[in-house]
Design an enzyme around this catalytic site. Structure first.
Site, short mmCIF file in Angstrom:
data_model
loop_
_atom_site.label_atom_id
_atom_site.label_comp_id
_atom_site.label_asym_id
_atom_site.label_seq_id
_atom_site.Cartn_x
_atom_site.Cartn_y
_atom_site.Cartn_z
N CYS A 140 0.83 -1.21 0.00
CA CYS A 140 0.00 0.00 0.00
C CYS A 140 0.86 1.26 0.00
O CYS A 140 1.58 1.53 0.96
CB CYS A 140 -0.91 -0.04 1.23
SG CYS A 140 -1.78 1.49 1.58
N CYS A 142 -0.04 3.88 2.70
CA CYS A 142 0.39 3.39 4.02
C CYS A 142 1.82 3.83 4.30
O CYS A 142 2.16 4.23 5.41
CB CYS A 142 0.29 1.88 4.10
SG CYS A 142 -1.38 1.23 3.95
#
Length: 185
Positions: free
Chosen positions: A110, A113
């Site tokens: 991600c 993230c």
């Protein structure tokens, strides 16, 4: 998933028959030894160990084994803020905590993230002793993510007294997370 970025092989000077046949010139060999290690690789540290004498019973044995240890310090740096948490430790660390708890749900693949990781780690240092900070890898602990309805990552959830209080979805600025934390102190 780990990826090898570069491999570096250096011959041992003592293993070569003479300096004249050494593939490393005298000037470059001295510059390598004067630098002490591999400074161009940040996060790697060469820790020399003492020479170990051979366990041979002969006192005149000149065999010496030298060893060194390359230590990656990146892991220490990565875990300095919010600690990883798993299914096994979820109940004791989050639900039974006497402090408010901020949990970041993330995954290694991600991109957003990776943007919020440094912010969460910085807040973990700032609120040390007041709030507990943890990270849940949704690929490794999908049952926790399912239980709390995580459908998008990164998602940050504030817990207090074992109850879910607030969820923040997406890579948000530090001020948004700080406001959320301050509500529950």
């Amino acid at each position: 998933m780990a990826t090898v970025l570069e491999t570096l092989t250096l011959p041992r000077c003592s293993a070569l028959p003479s300096r004249a046949l050494s593939p490393i010139s005298t000037s470059s060999a001295s510059s390598l030894t004067s630098r002490r290690g591999l400074p161009q690789f940040r996060g790697l540290k060469l820790t020399p160990t003492r020479s170990l004498r051979s366990l041979s019973s002969a006192p005149s044995s000149k065999l010496t084994r030298r060893a060194g240890l390359v230590v990656c310090e990146a892991q220490e740096t990565a875990v300095s803020g919010a600690a990883p948490i798993t299914d096994a430790s979820w109940k004791s660390l989050v639900l039974e905590s006497e402090f408010p708890v901020l949990v970041e749900f993330w995954a290694p693949w991600c991109g957003p993230c990776r943007m919020i990781h440094p912010i969460v780690d910085e807040l973990a240092k700032q609120y040390a002793g007041k709030v507990k900070f943890y990270k849940v890898n949704t690929d490794e602990s999908p049952s926790i993510a399912t239980e709390y309805g995580i459908r998008s990552i990164p998602t940050v959830i504030m817990f207090k007294n074992g109850e879910k209080k607030e969820a923040i979805i997406g890579a948000v600025p530090k001020s948004t997370l700080t406001t959320s934390i301050e509500k529950f102190l």
